[in-house]
Scaffold this motif. Structure first.
Motif: not given
Length: 111
Positions: A70-99
């Motif tokens: 948000v401080d970089q100019g991203t609207p709150v709703e978009a920032a929240c979606r980005i953070v959710i997607l980042e979290d999902q990507l991190e979880e997918a990468q963790r699962i992939n590494a485990e596999h």
């Protein structure tokens, strides 16, 4: 509850230890920002017996990342979606590494 139980909570990232006012102060933001990320369903604070919002350290880290965007100019709703997607990507990468570790026959770490 024993004193040891109370001390264990200090190390629990998911324990809702912070009031909305304290959380906003720690993040250097407003209570309105915390309400906005809650409305965008980025974080869902627990409620005290009196109905007040309580935040965990994990939730504060998530909200801090949204605030950076948000401080970089991203609207709150978009920032929240980005953070959710980042979290999902991190979880997918963790699962992939485990596999990959399992496929290679390397024992997995116990969490």
């Amino acid at each position: 509850m024993t004193a040891d139980d109370s001390f264990d909570r200090l190390n629990d990232d998911d324990y809702p230890a912070y009031t909305m006012g304290r959380a906003a102060e720690m993040l250097g933001t407003t209570q309105g920002f915390l309400r906005a990320v809650g409305e965008a369903r980025l974080i869902t604070p627990l409620r005290s017996t009196g109905g007040h919002r309580r935040y965990s350290r994990y939730q504060l880290r998530i909200a801090a990342r949204a605030r950076e965007l948000v401080d970089q100019g991203t609207p709150v709703e978009a920032a929240c979606r980005i953070v959710i997607l980042e979290d999902q990507l991190e979880e997918a990468q963790r699962i992939n590494a485990e596999h990959q570790r399992r496929a290679a026959g390397t024992p997995t770490a116990v969490s």
